[in-house]
Design a protein around this motif. Structure first.
Motif, PDB file in Angstrom:
ATOM      1  N   TYR A 202      38.325  17.490 -21.053  1.00 22.93           N
ATOM      2  CA  TYR A 202      37.116  17.023 -21.724  1.00 22.93           C
ATOM      3  C   TYR A 202      36.698  15.641 -21.259  1.00 22.93           C
ATOM      4  CZ  TYR A 202      40.034  14.481 -25.195  1.00 22.93           C
ATOM      5  OH  TYR A 202      40.925  13.650 -25.827  1.00 22.93           O
TER       6      TYR A 202
ATOM      7  N   GLN B 226      42.986  22.341 -15.155  1.00 20.51           N
ATOM      8  CA  GLN B 226      42.283  21.134 -15.623  1.00 20.51           C
ATOM      9  C   GLN B 226      42.735  19.897 -14.847  1.00 20.51           C
ATOM     10  OE1 GLN B 226      42.232  20.458 -19.903  1.00 20.51           O
ATOM     11  NE2 GLN B 226      42.580  22.634 -20.265  1.00 20.51           N
TER      12      GLN B 226
ATOM     13  N   ASP C  36      35.416  23.729 -22.891  1.00 17.96           N
ATOM     14  CA  ASP C  36      35.821  24.776 -21.961  1.00 17.96           C
ATOM     15  C   ASP C  36      37.339  24.681 -21.800  1.00 17.96           C
ATOM     16  OD1 ASP C  36      36.465  26.352 -19.771  1.00 17.96           O
ATOM     17  OD2 ASP C  36      34.720  25.750 -18.598  1.00 17.96           O
TER      18      ASP C  36
ATOM     19  N   ARG D 138      39.244  25.580 -19.615  1.00 17.03           N
ATOM     20  CA  ARG D 138      39.695  25.396 -18.235  1.00 17.03           C
ATOM     21  C   ARG D 138      39.196  24.086 -17.622  1.00 17.03           C
ATOM     22  NH1 ARG D 138      42.522  29.427 -16.177  1.00 17.03           N
ATOM     23  NH2 ARG D 138      42.482  31.458 -17.239  1.00 17.03           N
ATOM     24  N   ARG D 139      38.649  23.225 -18.467  1.00 15.30           N
ATOM     25  CA  ARG D 139      38.184  21.927 -17.973  1.00 15.30           C
ATOM     26  C   ARG D 139      38.684  20.822 -18.900  1.00 15.30           C
ATOM     27  NH1 ARG D 139      37.709  24.467 -14.189  1.00 15.30           N
ATOM     28  NH2 ARG D 139      35.836  25.014 -12.989  1.00 15.30           N
TER      29      ARG D 139
END
Length: 326
Positions: free
Chosen positions: A36, A90, A31, A33-34
């Motif tokens: 890892y 993030q 993602d 916007r996240r």
């Protein structure tokens, strides 16, 4: 169609790029916007000071443009640049999920599987938002290829207004092996990048491989020691020793041809102990994936624990004696 495993490793950089790319397994779905991954680590402070918590965030971003032979970090990258605001989002997401962290007594480590100052990976428009999130911390650590240092590093440093440490991959000072790693790096280039950091008030952290391809076990240890000497001579404050590992397809092909084998735990121990004996800076053995290193049932657990103690105390406990592996 998968390439034949017996295809030799090429001599020309462009051919090496293709050879490496052809052997890649799939990358992991992510993602944008996240992050890892994220975690809180602990590192002993400089000059024997008290331990410092390190909020470590592994940012999701576009893949590094270099095709380093040994790299498996691209598996957690994207094929395109992240949307605006994604890197700050993030960072905030991870920090909100680190309960008990006290930023004023901690450092922030932002690793992005490449170069923080590569504008296609971390757009410069993200710097102000990230700098605001980093403001409460004692200092910030990022990673970067030596050739990507320049005005963007100075811009981010100025926005932080607090200590900035840059981690750079030296890998090895063995000149032929370094060239074959496809990193597009020379020792002179690394030294110039180190001087740039020193001249502009940024500290240096160095990544060193223990037993890269084309070296025997004994050679791998000897060149790890020489690499530590070189890194500290370049002004490194921290050296991180990374046992060369597989997992990217290319290393498995080299293993099949007899050109690569992972180092032993004993070699990782000896390299770490040597680095500590220099008294020039902090030395850490990277224990991520340590279970993949060939193991001796009689002593591996004790060796891993000894490495953990060296990381935590920056002191070498008595060596592990083993009747089976010596």
């Amino acid at each position: 169609m998968s390439p034949p495993d017996h295809a030799p490793y090429p001599d020309a950089p462009a051919d090496r790029d293709r050879w490496i790319l052809e052997r890649r397994p799939p990358r992991n779905p992510l993602d944008p916007r996240r992050p890892y991954a994220f975690l809180v680590e602990s590192e002993p402070g400089p000059s024997g000071g008290p331990a410092v918590d390190v909020a470590t965030i592994f940012l999701t971003n576009r893949e590094c443009p270099w095709r380093c032979l040994m790299c498996d970090l691209w598996r957690d990258t994207l094929e395109e640049t992240v949307p605006p605001g994604a890197i700050a989002e993030q960072t905030r997401y991870a920090l909100d999920r680190m309960p008990g962290l006290v930023p004023e007594r901690s450092e922030l480590k932002l690793y992005n599987a490449g170069s923080f100052f590569d504008p296609r990976a971390i757009p410069p428009s993200e710097y102000p938002g990230v700098a605001r999130l980093a403001a409460p911390f004692r200092g910030t650590i990022v990673e970067c290829h030596p050739s990507a240092l320049g005005r963007r590093a100075l811009e981010f440093r100025d926005l932080l207004g607090k200590p900035l440490e840059v981690a750079m991959g030296l890998e090895t000072v063995h000149p032929e092996v370094l060239e074959r790693l496809n990193k597009r790096l020379t020792l002179d280039g690394f030294r110039r990048a180190s001087r740039f950091l020193a001249e502009h008030g940024m500290s240096l952290r160095v990544f060193i491989l223990v037993r890269p391809p084309w070296l025997t076990e004994a050679e791998g240890l000897e060149w790890a020691k020489r690499s530590l000497d070189f890194a500290f001579d370049c002004g490194a404050a921290v050296c991180s020793l990374i046992p060369t590992r597989g997992g990217n397809g290319a290393m498995e092909a080299l293993a099949a041809s007899g050109d690569y084998a992972p180092p032993s735990l004993a070699s990782l121990e000896a390299a770490t102990e040597y680095g500590l004996s220099l008294g020039a800076g902090r030395v850490f053995a990277d224990l991520w994936g340590v279970e993949a290193i060939p193991r001796c049932p009689s002593c591996s657990a004790a060796r891993v624990e000894r490495l953990r103690v060296m990381n935590a105390t920056q002191q070498a406990p008595p060596p592990v004696a083993c009747p089976d592996c010596g």
